[in-house]
Design a protein around this motif. Structure first.
Motif, PDB file in Angstrom:
ATOM      1  N   SER A  42      76.516 -46.722  27.725  1.00  0.00           N
ATOM      2  CA  SER A  42      76.684 -46.250  26.350  1.00  0.00           C
ATOM      3  C   SER A  42      78.031 -46.636  25.741  1.00  0.00           C
ATOM      4  O   SER A  42      78.230 -46.493  24.533  1.00  0.00           O
ATOM      5  CB  SER A  42      76.534 -44.729  26.300  1.00  0.00           C
TER       6      SER A  42
ATOM      7  N   THR B  15      77.578 -37.558  28.116  1.00  0.00           N
ATOM      8  CA  THR B  15      77.595 -36.811  26.863  1.00  0.00           C
ATOM      9  C   THR B  15      78.766 -35.850  26.846  1.00  0.00           C
ATOM     10  O   THR B  15      79.392 -35.573  27.877  1.00  0.00           O
ATOM     11  CB  THR B  15      76.284 -36.020  26.686  1.00  0.00           C
TER      12      THR B  15
ATOM     13  N   THR C 116      87.722 -42.280  27.883  1.00  0.00           N
ATOM     14  CA  THR C 116      86.608 -41.409  28.236  1.00  0.00           C
ATOM     15  C   THR C 116      86.314 -40.475  27.063  1.00  0.00           C
ATOM     16  O   THR C 116      87.130 -40.386  26.126  1.00  0.00           O
ATOM     17  CB  THR C 116      86.928 -40.563  29.482  1.00  0.00           C
ATOM     18  N   PRO C 117      85.185 -39.760  27.083  1.00  0.00           N
ATOM     19  CA  PRO C 117      84.921 -38.790  26.009  1.00  0.00           C
ATOM     20  C   PRO C 117      85.974 -37.702  25.908  1.00  0.00           C
ATOM     21  O   PRO C 117      86.122 -37.075  24.848  1.00  0.00           O
ATOM     22  CB  PRO C 117      83.561 -38.204  26.401  1.00  0.00           C
TER      23      PRO C 117
ATOM     24  N   SER D 150      80.813 -45.124  26.369  1.00  0.00           N
ATOM     25  CA  SER D 150      81.658 -43.942  26.201  1.00  0.00           C
ATOM     26  C   SER D 150      82.789 -43.890  27.222  1.00  0.00           C
ATOM     27  O   SER D 150      83.757 -43.153  27.040  1.00  0.00           O
ATOM     28  CB  SER D 150      80.812 -42.668  26.296  1.00  0.00           C
TER      29      SER D 150
END
Length: 293
Positions: A209, A140, A229-230, A211
């Motif tokens: 996910s 996240t 990457t995020p 991400s």
């Protein structure tokens, strides 16, 4: 794997690209040197010229030829490493990203090309991609160190002939590096030993996910490496030259977050054919004559 299909096209493209960089670097160095003011030591060196050069201004004198040694030819412009001198090369690529929560992404590849006595090209390729995501349910923004209010963009649209390295960072506590090495080495260079990657021209991996992604691909006479990457992206691209533009090696880092560790590494080792001293002198004379126009 020994193949004479797509890998051979890649080999030719990367090899020609490296030769263009080598000759371009030499020309650039000569241009820079010419633009600098001459030091006293340089002036003394310039005065020590062969007799036939000092008499060049005497138009009434008959044409005269004089033998010139390698010590003089080595300082003449126009000398470069032609593609016919390259007998093989080894290309190693590595991109890696470490996020503060322990997640990571790695993309790695190697291409080894050798030319045998019959002028046949043998190519061996390896690729590897891996993503590790210890965060439950996927990475996240809060745990990855990504900053939704920070942006790093625009580097993908930059086009440069030659080698380009671009780093764009929006955040704190980040460590990033672009490193590219092009070297001449008559010894057989070693490729990276990648697990389970022999014979594969591409590799890709991602977390659950999606991400975090890692990928590498050899194709269309070029190479593409991408980490996503995020907190940003890291890419490496080798684009072959064509009729409209010269070839390019591009490394890009874009970080929009905090406490990220990311790196792009490229190593190209060129092997040259064994040449006798007579062949070296003949090549030097030929290149010097071609520059007299």
């Amino acid at each position: 794997m020994n193949r004479n299909l797509s890998q051979c096209g890649i080999a030719a493209g990367v090899c020609a690209l490296a030769c263009a960089f080598a000759s371009g670097a030499a020309s650039a160095a000569e241009s820079i040197a010419a633009s600098q003011p001459a030091s006293p030591q340089a002036v003394q060196t310039m005065q020590a010229v062969p007799a036939f050069l000092s008499a060049a201004g005497q138009t009434t004198r008959a044409i005269h030829c004089e033998a010139v040694g390698d010590d003089v030819l080595s300082h003449q412009s126009g000398k470069y490493a032609g593609s016919e001198m390259i007998s093989g090369f080894v290309l190693n690529l590595l991109s890696q990203w470490q996020l503060p929560n322990g997640a990571s992404a790695v993309a790695q590849g190697a291409l080894a090309v050798a030319q045998n006595a019959a002028n046949q090209i043998n190519a061996q390729v390896q690729t590897y991609a891996k993503v590790v995501d210890p965060a439950p349910g996927g990475t996240t923004a809060q745990t990855s160190g990504a900053s939704p209010n920070a942006t790093a963009a625009g580097g993908q649209n930059v086009t440069v002939n030659g080698v380009s390295q671009i780093t764009q960072v929006a955040g704190n506590g980040n460590a990033g590096a672009n490193a590219a090495t092009i070297a001449w080495d008559n010894n057989a260079a070693q490729t990276a030993n990648l697990p389970g990657a022999a014979g594969q021209s591409s590799a890709a991996a991602s977390n659950a996910s999606g991400s975090i992604k890692a990928g590498i691909s050899f194709g269309n006479n070029g190479v593409s490496v991408t980490l996503q990457t995020p907190a940003g992206i890291a890419t490496q691209n080798i684009v072959p030259g064509g009729a409209q533009q010269a070839g390019a090696i591009a490394q890009l880092l874009q970080v929009a977050g905090n406490n990220q560790q990311v790196a792009n590494q490229l190593q190209l080792s060129l092997q040259t054919q064994q040449m006798t001293s007579q062949m070296i002198r003949q090549t030097g004379v030929l290149q010097a004559l071609r520059n007299l126009h």
